[in-house]
Design a protein around this motif. Structure first.
Motif, PDB file in Angstrom:
ATOM      1  N   LEU A  24       0.723  -1.245  -0.087  1.00 17.23           N
ATOM      2  CA  LEU A  24      -0.155   0.077   0.055  1.00 17.23           C
ATOM      3  C   LEU A  24       0.950   1.263  -0.050  1.00 17.23           C
ATOM      4  N   MET A  25       1.766   1.171   0.575  1.00 15.84           N
ATOM      5  CA  MET A  25       2.871   2.361   0.736  1.00 15.84           C
ATOM      6  C   MET A  25       3.515   2.728  -0.835  1.00 15.84           C
ATOM      7  N   LYS A  26       3.640   1.571  -1.197  1.00 18.22           N
ATOM      8  CA  LYS A  26       4.320   1.693  -2.913  1.00 18.22           C
ATOM      9  C   LYS A  26       3.003   2.000  -3.517  1.00 18.22           C
ATOM     10  N   LYS A  27       2.006   1.470  -3.420  1.00 16.64           N
ATOM     11  CA  LYS A  27       0.800   1.708  -4.480  1.00 16.64           C
ATOM     12  C   LYS A  27       0.704   3.122  -4.410  1.00 16.64           C
ATOM     13  N   ASN A  28       0.666   3.951  -3.010  1.00 14.75           N
ATOM     14  CA  ASN A  28       0.061   5.220  -3.178  1.00 14.75           C
ATOM     15  C   ASN A  28       1.305   6.237  -3.045  1.00 14.75           C
ATOM     16  N   LYS A  29       2.599   5.681  -3.415  1.00 17.77           N
ATOM     17  CA  LYS A  29       3.933   6.360  -3.784  1.00 17.77           C
ATOM     18  C   LYS A  29       4.333   7.231  -2.393  1.00 17.77           C
ATOM     19  N   ILE A  30       4.211   6.610  -1.264  1.00 12.38           N
ATOM     20  CA  ILE A  30       4.492   7.046  -0.077  1.00 12.38           C
ATOM     21  C   ILE A  30       5.893   6.710   0.137  1.00 12.38           C
ATOM     22  N   ASP A  31       6.824   7.474   0.566  1.00  7.16           N
ATOM     23  CA  ASP A  31       8.018   7.041   0.977  1.00  7.16           C
ATOM     24  C   ASP A  31       8.411   6.615   2.411  1.00  7.16           C
ATOM     25  N   VAL A  32       9.142   5.372   2.520  1.00  9.09           N
ATOM     26  CA  VAL A  32       9.324   4.723   3.825  1.00  9.09           C
ATOM     27  C   VAL A  32      10.704   5.122   4.198  1.00  9.09           C
ATOM     28  N   ILE A  33      10.723   5.628   5.442  1.00  8.74           N
ATOM     29  CA  ILE A  33      12.107   6.048   5.837  1.00  8.74           C
ATOM     30  C   ILE A  33      12.529   5.092   7.191  1.00  8.74           C
ATOM     31  N   TRP A  34      13.489   4.239   6.909  1.00 10.92           N
ATOM     32  CA  TRP A  34      13.792   3.206   7.915  1.00 10.92           C
ATOM     33  C   TRP A  34      14.675   3.849   9.022  1.00 10.92           C
ATOM     34  N   GLY A  35      14.134   3.996  10.317  1.00 16.28           N
ATOM     35  CA  GLY A  35      15.046   4.230  11.478  1.00 16.28           C
ATOM     36  C   GLY A  35      14.136   4.935  12.476  1.00 16.28           C
TER      37      GLY A  35
END
Length: 480
Positions: free
Chosen positions: A102-113
């Motif tokens: 869903l993050m990828k589908k909605n073009k949402i960046d995931v920042i790991w940390g």
């Protein structure tokens, strides 16, 4: 130069990822910072995996009573706890992957940390620290990492963690939180459950159904303290009939550890002490908000009783900083967090939003029997000065419940006698966690008793108990 966004959400749990999706839908450039696992505690270590465990317990219960349904079972029903846990973890893994999609589908960046707010509009993300109970997951491929990021709006959705009592600290072996209780390496023969809220009661129900001897210790006079007293009383009778021992008005004062078990000193409200021994103890005495390390004190963000103070639509006292979900205070429920997240980002976008009415948020406990409620209890309604009409309908009068072999249950409805307004609904019995939403919709639409009485409910269904309870409040009940 720092990466810049319209909205950055700290925390990828139910509130955080839903808020992110709605933010992206509204055309805002959005990122989520997550240190451990997308989906948060609910999806990975709470709501979802516990329901998978409870489903296994439910099936096992039916396997133990085939004759009640005219069936026979060759051989003895047994429990493979490793397989039960594996199924539960598989369900969580599937949904965790779904959130990533869903993050990828909605073009949402995931920042790991792990994020800290250095000033309004800016966060610094460092390496994830090791959480207290579970090592952090490795960063998924294709996500961003350490660095400084800017955003016009920062939403804190960092959730909560188990409360730890001094002297009864979880050790991962003999004293458990819900983390360890969900992945037991073997089935304990006996358990002490400290706390009788939803978490404690669900684990008590699961382990008792699976064959463990279970004792629940509750500080308050009533188990399930937030529920209507009549419903809690019925639940207690059912639990005790199943063999769960319940001590109310009592606290675990001291715990001594042995080689493979614990001994707990329990003091009641009269000062009398008794000793309980069990292989494991589950500490389920509530949760505390994850507010540490975010930089809130330096920024002047107001907190109260450990939770971030907001204005009902997610805004804190510091412009550009918002909070949703558990970290913003009770009720600490995933569905509250999700709706709070939607309200928050719609407000950020400039849409007209209404503050959440916490009195209309349903609560569900997935024990056996299930318990669900919304609105005021009978006692609270009386405290607030209402003149009441109260209706009750037992599952014993419902054809579907009898056909299911689930005749023990009750629906209780509470109305304002002057206006017919539905003030509260409280249910115990099979599948009531699915039924409660009917009353939630009714309350949100400001439905009166007349509307409900003239609504046609399908037959044969458990939902007919809801209709009959309303009728009973006004002297028109049919099937009892």
């Amino acid at each position: 130069m720092a990466d810049s966004y319209d909205v950055i959400i700290i925390g990828g749990g139910p509130g955080g990822y839903v808020a992110a999706i709605r933010s992206a839908q509204l055309g805002m450039k959005t990122a989520v910072v997550e240190r451990e696992h997308l989906g948060g505690i609910c999806l990975n270590w709470g709501c979802i995996p516990t329901k998978a465990l409870l489903r296994s317990a439910e099936v096992f219960h039916y396997m133990q009573h085939p004759a009640a349904y005219g069936l026979t079972l060759q051989g003895q029903a047994g429990v493979d706890i490793a397989a039960v846990v594996k199924r539960s973890r598989g369900v969580s893994a599937q949904l965790n992957g779904g959130v990533g999609f869903l993050m990828k589908k909605n073009k949402i960046d995931v920042i790991w940390g792990e994020a800290a707010i250095t000033k309004p509009g800016e966060i610094k993300v460092g390496k994830p620290s090791k959480p207290a109970m579970q090592p952090a997951n490795p960063a998924p491929k294709g996500v961003l990492g350490e660095g400084v990021y800017k955003a016009k709006h920062i939403v804190i959705a960092t959730g909560a963690r188990p409360r730890v009592l001094p002297g009864i600290e979880p050790d991962g072996k003999l004293i458990w939180t819900y983390f360890e209780a969900m992945v037991p390496p073997s089935m304990p023969k006996s358990l002490i459950v400290m706390g009788s809220g939803a978490i404690g009661i669900e684990f008590a129900s699961f382990y008792r159904t699976m064959g463990a001897e279970v004792t629940v210790v509750e500080l308050l006079p009533q188990i399930l303290p937030v529920e209507d007293a009549e419903i809690a009383g019925l639940a207690r009778k059912r639990f005790e009939k199943q063999g769960i021992k319940i001590l109310t008005g009592a606290k675990v004062a001291k715990v001594e550890k042995g080689a493979n078990g614990v001994t707990a000193s329990v003091v009641d409200d009269k000062g009398a002490t008794q000793t309980l021994s069990a292989e494991r103890l589950i500490s389920a005495v509530g949760v505390v908000c994850n507010v540490e390390g975010l930089g809130l004190e330096a920024l002047g963000v107001k907190t109260e009783r450990g939770a971030i103070v907001t204005d009902g639509v997610g805004r804190t006292n510091v412009p550009g900083i918002y909070a949703i979900g558990d970290v913003a205070g009770p009720p600490m429920l995933a569905h509250k967090a999700e709706h709070e997240g939607v309200i928050c980002v719609e407000g950020i976008k400039g849409l007209h939003v209404h503050p959440m009415d916490k009195a209309k948020i349903p609560g569900c406990t997935y024990c056996n029997p299930q318990i669900a409620s919304v609105g005021l209890t009978e006692a609270k309604a009386k405290e607030q000065g209402y003149s009441l009409k109260v209706g009750r309908f037992p599952f014993m009068g419902n054809g579907k419940a009898i056909a299911l072999g689930e005749p023990e249950g009750l629906v209780k409805t509470i109305f304002d006698a002057k206006t017919g307004k539905l003030l509260g609904a409280h249910l115990i019995g099979a599948e009531v966690t699915e039924l409660i939403q009917g009353f939630v919709v009714a309350m949100n639409l400001e439905t009166t008793e007349e509307d409900l009485m003239h609504t046609v409910f399908p037959h044969p269904t458990l939902s007919e108990t809801m209709h009959e309870s309303v009728l009973d409040a006004y002297g028109r009940v049919v099937h009892v």
